[in-house]
Design an enzyme around this catalytic site. Structure first.
Site, PDB file in Angstrom:
ATOM      1  N   LYS A 154     -11.983  -4.028  -2.872  1.00  0.00           N
ATOM      2  CA  LYS A 154     -11.944  -4.471  -4.262  1.00  0.00           C
ATOM      3  C   LYS A 154     -10.521  -4.432  -4.839  1.00  0.00           C
ATOM      4  O   LYS A 154     -10.105  -5.364  -5.554  1.00  0.00           O
ATOM      5  CB  LYS A 154     -12.875  -3.602  -5.107  1.00  0.00           C
ATOM      6  CG  LYS A 154     -14.364  -3.784  -4.784  1.00  0.00           C
ATOM      7  CD  LYS A 154     -14.850  -5.153  -5.193  1.00  0.00           C
ATOM      8  CE  LYS A 154     -16.343  -5.326  -4.900  1.00  0.00           C
ATOM      9  NZ  LYS A 154     -17.181  -4.428  -5.714  1.00  0.00           N
ATOM     10  N   ILE A 155      -9.781  -3.366  -4.540  1.00  0.00           N
ATOM     11  CA  ILE A 155      -8.410  -3.271  -5.059  1.00  0.00           C
ATOM     12  C   ILE A 155      -7.527  -4.311  -4.393  1.00  0.00           C
ATOM     13  O   ILE A 155      -6.743  -5.002  -5.054  1.00  0.00           O
ATOM     14  CB  ILE A 155      -7.847  -1.852  -4.853  1.00  0.00           C
ATOM     15  CG1 ILE A 155      -8.665  -0.830  -5.636  1.00  0.00           C
ATOM     16  CG2 ILE A 155      -6.383  -1.793  -5.275  1.00  0.00           C
ATOM     17  CD1 ILE A 155      -8.305   0.617  -5.341  1.00  0.00           C
ATOM     18  N   ASP A 174      -7.293  -7.160   7.237  1.00  0.00           N
ATOM     19  CA  ASP A 174      -8.481  -6.328   7.091  1.00  0.00           C
ATOM     20  C   ASP A 174      -9.301  -6.499   8.365  1.00  0.00           C
ATOM     21  O   ASP A 174      -9.611  -7.629   8.745  1.00  0.00           O
ATOM     22  CB  ASP A 174      -9.302  -6.739   5.872  1.00  0.00           C
ATOM     23  CG  ASP A 174     -10.375  -5.711   5.524  1.00  0.00           C
ATOM     24  OD1 ASP A 174     -10.277  -5.090   4.458  1.00  0.00           O
ATOM     25  OD2 ASP A 174     -11.307  -5.541   6.336  1.00  0.00           O
ATOM     26  N   CYS A 205      -5.562   0.364   1.810  1.00  0.00           N
ATOM     27  CA  CYS A 205      -6.601   0.711   2.783  1.00  0.00           C
ATOM     28  C   CYS A 205      -6.891   2.209   2.720  1.00  0.00           C
ATOM     29  O   CYS A 205      -6.071   2.989   2.241  1.00  0.00           O
ATOM     30  CB  CYS A 205      -6.171   0.315   4.195  1.00  0.00           C
ATOM     31  SG  CYS A 205      -4.548   0.913   4.690  1.00  0.00           S
ATOM     32  N   THR A 232       0.011   2.579  -2.977  1.00  0.00           N
ATOM     33  CA  THR A 232      -0.752   3.197  -4.062  1.00  0.00           C
ATOM     34  C   THR A 232      -2.100   3.673  -3.551  1.00  0.00           C
ATOM     35  O   THR A 232      -3.025   3.889  -4.332  1.00  0.00           O
ATOM     36  CB  THR A 232      -0.984   2.190  -5.209  1.00  0.00           C
ATOM     37  OG1 THR A 232      -1.611   1.007  -4.679  1.00  0.00           O
ATOM     38  CG2 THR A 232       0.315   1.806  -5.894  1.00  0.00           C
ATOM     39  N   SER A 233      -2.208   3.881  -2.241  1.00  0.00           N
ATOM     40  CA  SER A 233      -3.499   4.227  -1.640  1.00  0.00           C
ATOM     41  C   SER A 233      -3.555   5.700  -1.234  1.00  0.00           C
ATOM     42  O   SER A 233      -4.046   6.532  -1.990  1.00  0.00           O
ATOM     43  CB  SER A 233      -3.772   3.316  -0.446  1.00  0.00           C
ATOM     44  OG  SER A 233      -5.072   3.517   0.053  1.00  0.00           O
ATOM     45  N   ARG A 234      -3.037   6.040  -0.059  1.00  0.00           N
ATOM     46  CA  ARG A 234      -3.013   7.412   0.417  1.00  0.00           C
ATOM     47  C   ARG A 234      -1.680   7.680   1.095  1.00  0.00           C
ATOM     48  O   ARG A 234      -1.178   6.849   1.857  1.00  0.00           O
ATOM     49  CB  ARG A 234      -4.164   7.695   1.391  1.00  0.00           C
ATOM     50  CG  ARG A 234      -5.527   7.821   0.730  1.00  0.00           C
ATOM     51  CD  ARG A 234      -5.617   9.081  -0.120  1.00  0.00           C
ATOM     52  NE  ARG A 234      -6.911   9.237  -0.787  1.00  0.00           N
ATOM     53  CZ  ARG A 234      -7.179   8.839  -2.022  1.00  0.00           C
ATOM     54  NH1 ARG A 234      -6.247   8.211  -2.726  1.00  0.00           N
ATOM     55  NH2 ARG A 234      -8.363   9.038  -2.561  1.00  0.00           N
ATOM     56  N   ASP A 258       3.113   5.712  -5.101  1.00  0.00           N
ATOM     57  CA  ASP A 258       2.331   6.473  -6.071  1.00  0.00           C
ATOM     58  C   ASP A 258       1.650   7.645  -5.392  1.00  0.00           C
ATOM     59  O   ASP A 258       1.016   8.460  -6.057  1.00  0.00           O
ATOM     60  CB  ASP A 258       1.275   5.574  -6.738  1.00  0.00           C
ATOM     61  CG  ASP A 258       0.537   6.281  -7.863  1.00  0.00           C
ATOM     62  OD1 ASP A 258       1.209   6.761  -8.795  1.00  0.00           O
ATOM     63  OD2 ASP A 258      -0.704   6.366  -7.800  1.00  0.00           O
ATOM     64  N   GLU A 263       1.543  15.702  -0.976  1.00  0.00           N
ATOM     65  CA  GLU A 263       1.509  15.786  -2.433  1.00  0.00           C
ATOM     66  C   GLU A 263       0.621  16.890  -2.975  1.00  0.00           C
ATOM     67  O   GLU A 263       0.676  17.211  -4.167  1.00  0.00           O
ATOM     68  CB  GLU A 263       1.026  14.450  -3.021  1.00  0.00           C
ATOM     69  CG  GLU A 263      -0.438  14.161  -2.769  1.00  0.00           C
ATOM     70  CD  GLU A 263      -0.905  12.870  -3.438  1.00  0.00           C
ATOM     71  OE1 GLU A 263      -1.863  12.945  -4.221  1.00  0.00           O
ATOM     72  OE2 GLU A 263      -0.322  11.808  -3.194  1.00  0.00           O
ATOM     73  N   HIS A 295       0.911   9.845  -8.437  1.00  0.00           N
ATOM     74  CA  HIS A 295      -0.517   9.553  -8.242  1.00  0.00           C
ATOM     75  C   HIS A 295      -1.175   9.212  -9.579  1.00  0.00           C
ATOM     76  O   HIS A 295      -2.196   9.793  -9.964  1.00  0.00           O
ATOM     77  CB  HIS A 295      -1.229  10.735  -7.585  1.00  0.00           C
ATOM     78  CG  HIS A 295      -2.454  10.336  -6.810  1.00  0.00           C
ATOM     79  ND1 HIS A 295      -2.736  10.808  -5.557  1.00  0.00           N
ATOM     80  CD2 HIS A 295      -3.465   9.493  -7.116  1.00  0.00           C
ATOM     81  CE1 HIS A 295      -3.873  10.292  -5.127  1.00  0.00           C
ATOM     82  NE2 HIS A 295      -4.330   9.482  -6.059  1.00  0.00           N
TER      83      HIS A 295
END
Length: 331
Positions: A154-155, A174, A205, A232-234, A258, A263, A295
């Site tokens: 979705k993102i 993907d 992802c 901006t994921s992990r 992010d 972290e 984050h």
């Protein structure tokens, strides 16, 4: 149900309490993370509510089960900090918030792209010093550039739509592209094409075995010189020492983060009166072409409201034994 909420901040308390109006859940908010040291605080509760930096490993899962906890309600989409096999072993159900506001995260990723490209962060600092020179601030037109989205959920789909609006050529990797993804018109390509042809790469992802350090010395060597990388994921998607080397050589021309692999003991806290102990992170902050946020991509009113609603629905559905309505995570 009595729910112990860990990693609680003022905004968590506000939104969970608002969502709980008219409901009968009983929350106790704990500021510390859930860890092996704090798991004892769950004694006497029915469920725990956790966030991205709480640690649910084998020892914590066993302790939760010993206190007759039955549910771990994650108020986030990711669950890489949860030992799912240990939870299954101890009959702990794990629920999550699979989506809350794709717009929030995608828009933040775009903000990082625009900031890095047009040197907004540097211009802001100069103006505060009464310096209005333009040297070193030159950017490039996004229109016509090749942007790759790694992860077509979705993102990622929201990110595709936004970048298409800028007039970019959009690629997407993907491994299991959905019909909704295919209908967007992005080129579905293998990773090798992403690395080789992208001017900008944005990661969207999950962090699983196959994506751990997906950006590493090998993949970086295949990228264009001066590529922009956004995450901006992990944090674990990027091998941080490898990308620091790429920043030093100029292979990576821009980096927007992010999230950060280490972290857990850094983000969401105020350490402004302390010396930064993480040497790798400290090195990242020295680059003028690196922008880091703590984050906060998820951090919008709409997203927090959605997170609270889905989290409470998961807990209520568990209480009512309506497991089919829960957003469960399987080992």
């Amino acid at each position: 149900m009595k729910v112990a909420v860990f990693s609680s901040k003022s905004y968590d308390i506000e939104h969970l309490n608002q969502a709980n109006e008219g409901r009968e859940l009983e929350f106790t908010f704990f500021e510390p993370h859930l860890t092996e040291q704090t798991a004892v605080l769950t004694k006497g509760y029915d469920a725990v509510c956790c966030f991205v930096n709480d640690v649910i490993n084998q020892q914590v899962a066993a302790e939760l089960a010993s206190y007759d906890i039955k549910l771990i309600a994650m108020r986030c989409a990711g669950f890489n900090n949860v030992d799912l096999e240990a939870c299954e072993k101890h009959n702990l159900l794990v629920a999550r918030v699979p989506e809350y506001s794709p717009n929030a995260v995608a828009e933040h990723a775009v903000a990082l792209i625009l900031d890095l490209n047009r040197n907004i962060h540097r211009a802001f600092s100069r103006i505060r010093e009464n310096d209005y020179s333009l040297s070193g601030l030159m950017g490039f037109d996004l229109n016509g550039k090749t942007v790759s989205i790694v992860g077509g959920g979705k993102i990622g789909q929201t990110m595709i739509r936004i970048m298409q609006g800028f007039g970019c050529r959009v690629l997407c990797y993907d491994p299991y592209p959905s019909d909704a993804l295919k209908e967007l018109g992005a080129e579905i390509v293998p990773l090798e094409t992403v690395w080789a042809e992208s001017d900008i790469i944005s990661l969207h992802c999950p962090l699983v075995r196959s994506t751990y350090h997906i950006v590493n010395s090998n993949s970086l060597s295949q990228m264009k010189k001066g590529v922009m990388v956004i995450n901006t994921s992990r944090g674990g998607l990027i091998d941080t020492p490898a990308i620091i080397t790429a920043l030093k050589s100029g292979k990576v021309g821009y980096l927007g983060l992010d999230v950060y692999e280490e972290e857990a003991e850094l983000f969401f806290e105020d350490y402004s009166d302390q010396v930064l102990q993480d040497d790798v992170f400290a090195r990242l902050t020295t680059f003028k072409n690196v922008v880091i946020t703590g984050h906060q991509a998820f951090f919008t009113h709409e997203a927090l409201q959605a997170i609270a609603e889905v989290t409470l629905s998961n807990i209520e559905n568990f209480e009512n034994n309506e497991l089919d309505k829960m957003c469960l995570v399987q080992a």
